[in-house]
Design an enzyme around this catalytic site. Structure first.
Site, PDB file in Angstrom:
ATOM      1  N   LYS B  80      10.890  -2.009  -8.248  1.00 56.77           N
ATOM      2  CA  LYS B  80      10.523  -1.906  -6.831  1.00 56.77           C
ATOM      3  C   LYS B  80      11.717  -2.238  -5.950  1.00 56.77           C
ATOM      4  CE  LYS B  80       6.764  -3.558  -3.789  1.00 56.77           C
ATOM      5  NZ  LYS B  80       5.582  -4.459  -3.708  1.00 56.77           N
ATOM      6  N   SER B 155       1.293  -2.162  -2.170  1.00 56.66           N
ATOM      7  CA  SER B 155       2.548  -1.641  -1.709  1.00 56.66           C
ATOM      8  C   SER B 155       3.460  -1.095  -2.808  1.00 56.66           C
ATOM      9  CB  SER B 155       3.315  -2.733  -0.959  1.00 56.66           C
ATOM     10  OG  SER B 155       3.671  -3.782  -1.826  1.00 56.66           O
ATOM     11  N   SER B 179      -0.809  -5.814  -4.349  1.00 63.16           N
ATOM     12  CA  SER B 179       0.200  -4.740  -4.354  1.00 63.16           C
ATOM     13  C   SER B 179       0.653  -4.279  -5.725  1.00 63.16           C
ATOM     14  CB  SER B 179       1.421  -5.160  -3.541  1.00 63.16           C
ATOM     15  OG  SER B 179       1.146  -5.076  -2.167  1.00 63.16           O
TER      16      SER B 179
END
Lengths: 95, 491
Positions: B80, B155, B179
């Site tokens: 990420k 997310s 997330s």
């Protein structure tokens, strides 16, 4: 709970975020809607309940104060938008 | 040489690498080619790191030749773009950090590198990890591989989408309110949020420091266990990591469903759950019961409903403090004009942050401001105590708590983006877990309207092994985790 446009502008000033008049109106409606969701907390009795800041209940984690290698100045300044003589250049804060 | 099958798990790649079927270099090249080919459809990455991946793959081949037994040596991984990577742009999907190149690796990346993993790229996310759809990215939304008109969740949407589409076998996300688990559910893969303090936050762009945890995505329990084992553990750079030994996270796999006591909080699921999600979760509960787990229906978690408002006070409050560092002075986007320092700072932030980030900074600033602190922040911290106590009491009778991960399946891009209250309801089942600081996993448990449904299992602090035992046991009697989305065009 409905916020006023003036309150939204005050919060934006505290947060140092420039907002347009359209953003003020949108944020006023959206933040008021979110704050309404918070009302349910008022129905929960917390009179004898201590606050929790994080879930681990760790206290005063310490380490030995030993000299370690640190970032060279050139590395630390690598991402700065404006530098001068090995320092970060900032705008005048006093007129 | 036949083409490399990129649809297999990381542990199967590890076996084939050791059998000499292909090299880590060849695997990295094939993976990069597939990721590049999928990008026009998915937009799962902000940066693809070709040169880094090939260099790491060559180092992995040397380790493999020397007989290194590590499960991640030569395995492609997506990271990420909230995790700092030395020499590789790290943006947090924000304009304000565009072009920012960290001078350090975060601890998680350092550990991945030490484990011999091959970083394929930095994956897309909601700006500063604030969101449940990956629509709030400065670099455009990521698409769900099951239906390109829908969101992958967020997310950590890029990390989930690239694993679901068989771009990479495993990836790293972060989870502040769901997330990792919610995008895992919406993309039909596994994703685990660890106990707060299990994985170091050092070098990860901070959102809400008392809630943030990095964790693994994968397509089966063994891959998730191996990846977690590589990144977990105490870190001298993060005083909130705990010196609890890191177990072999496969240690309970052999037990199957034996001894698992699973509680179901039925009253939490009475409203707002899509019928198809409910049906899939009911079938999963029946599968647990039929295979020897003890299922206890109707456990009570009354304060868990309050977790949503608690979260939307605590997380924005911490974010408003954490994001004060983006001032256009030290790094990142800097507004060049403005009549004084204060205006330059406000303009840098006003132009550098997206709408959702501004919304949360404003919300947090308000909750912490004079006259409102007691009513909002302090109250939320007290209710947080009640939620923690409630989970601790529930875990006296059960080992796991089972719910849907998300009340619905993947929604259409644009459907909820301007309605923050509707968007926040996506995280109804995941948020209480962060507030309590306990571990949770999402595992695929079926389909509704042709889209994946996720099952969430939550456990006691530092009992990730029990979550993975259950995930492994469930995955051995069902094949939902093996279903793959339709193939994307490969140019």
């Amino acid at each position: 709970m409905a916020l006023t446009a003036e309150e939204v502008r005050h919060i934006a000033t505290l947060a140092r975020v420039a907002v347009s008049p359209e953003e003020v109106e949108r944020l006023r409606v959206q933040l008021s809607g979110i704050l309404d969701q918070f009302q349910m907390l008022n129905d929960i009795d917390t009179s004898d309940v201590p606050p929790t800041a994080q879930s681990l209940n760790l206290h005063s984690v310490q380490r030995h104060d030993e000299v370690q290698a640190s970032l060279p100045r050139s590395e630390a300044l690598k991402n700065a938008p404006r530098t001068e003589d090995g320092y970060i250049r900032v705008r005048a804060v006093l007129d | 040489m036949p083409p490399i099958d990129l649809d297999v798990t990381a542990h199967e790649h590890a076996r084939r690498l050791r059998a000499g079927e292909y090299t880590a270099r060849a695997l990295a090249e094939a993976t990069l080619a597939r990721v590049r080919a999928q990008e026009p459809s998915l937009n799962a990455y902000i940066t693809v790191t070709d040169a880094l991946a090939l260099a790491q793959a060559e180092a992995a081949d040397t380790r493999l030749k020397a007989g290194d037994a590590g499960p991640l040596v030569g395995i492609p991984v997506g990271v990420k773009d909230l995790l700092s990577t030395k020499g590789v742009q790290t943006t947090a999907a924000s304009h304000i950090l565009e072009g920012f190149v960290p001078v350090l690796d975060c601890t998680v990346v350092e550990r991945l590198n030490a484990a011999g993993a091959v970083t394929i790229g930095k994956t897309n996310l909601d700006e500063f990890a604030m969101g449940s759809s990956t629509e709030h990215s400065y670099f455009g939304p990521t698409k769900n591989p099951w239906d390109l008109s829908r969101v992958p969740g967020g997310s950590s949407g890029g990390s989930a989408a690239t694993v679901a589409s068989r771009g990479v076998p495993i990836s790293i996300g972060t989870d502040t309110g769901g997330s990792i688990r919610q995008p895992a559910a919406l993309c039909g893969i596994l994703g685990l949020k660890t106990t707060y303090g299990r994985v170091s936050r050092f070098g990860i762009v901070a959102f809400a420091s008392s809630l943030d945890q990095a964790g693994p995505f994968g397509r089966d329990a063994l891959d998730v266990a191996n990846l977690l084992g590589a990144i977990a553990g105490h870190d001298a750079h993060d005083s909130t990591t705990v010196p609890v030994p890191v177990p072999d996270y496969t240690e309970r796999f052999a037990r199957g469903f034996d001894g698992l006591r699973v509680g179901v909080p039925d009253s939490l699921m009475e409203q707002g759950v899509d019928p198809g999600v409910r049906e899939a979760v009911e079938q999963a509960i029946a599968t647990f019961a039929a295979n020897g787990a003890q299922v206890k229906r109707g456990i009570e978690l009354p304060a868990a409903r309050a977790a949503l408002p608690v979260y939307y006070i605590i997380a924005p409050s911490e974010a408003s403090a954490n994001l004060a560092r983006y001032d256009g002075v030290k790094y990142g986007f800097s507004y060049p004009d403005g009549k004084n320092a204060e205006e330059a700072m406000a303009e840098s932030r006003g132009r550098g942050f997206g709408a959702e980030v501004k919304r949360r900074i404003m919300l947090g600033t308000y909750a912490l401001s004079a006259g409102y602190y007691d009513a909002y922040y302090l109250k939320a911290q007290k209710v947080r105590t009640l939620i923690q106590r409630e989970y601790a009491a529930a875990f006296a009778d059960v080992d796991l708590i089972l719910t849907p991960t998300s009340p619905g399946v993947a929604f259409r891009i644009g459907e909820k983006v301007d309605d923050p209250v509707a968007m926040y309801l996506n995280d109804l089942y995941t948020i209480p877990v962060n507030i309590a600081g306990i571990p949770g996993i999402s595992i695929p448990c079926g389909f509704s309207e042709g889209l994946p449904v996720g099952l969430q299992l939550v456990g006691r602090p530092f009992e990730e092994s029990t979550l993975l035992q259950a995930a492994h046991a469930y995955g051995s009697v069902t094949d939902w985790h093996q279903r793959r989305p339709p193939a994307l065009p490969e140019a």
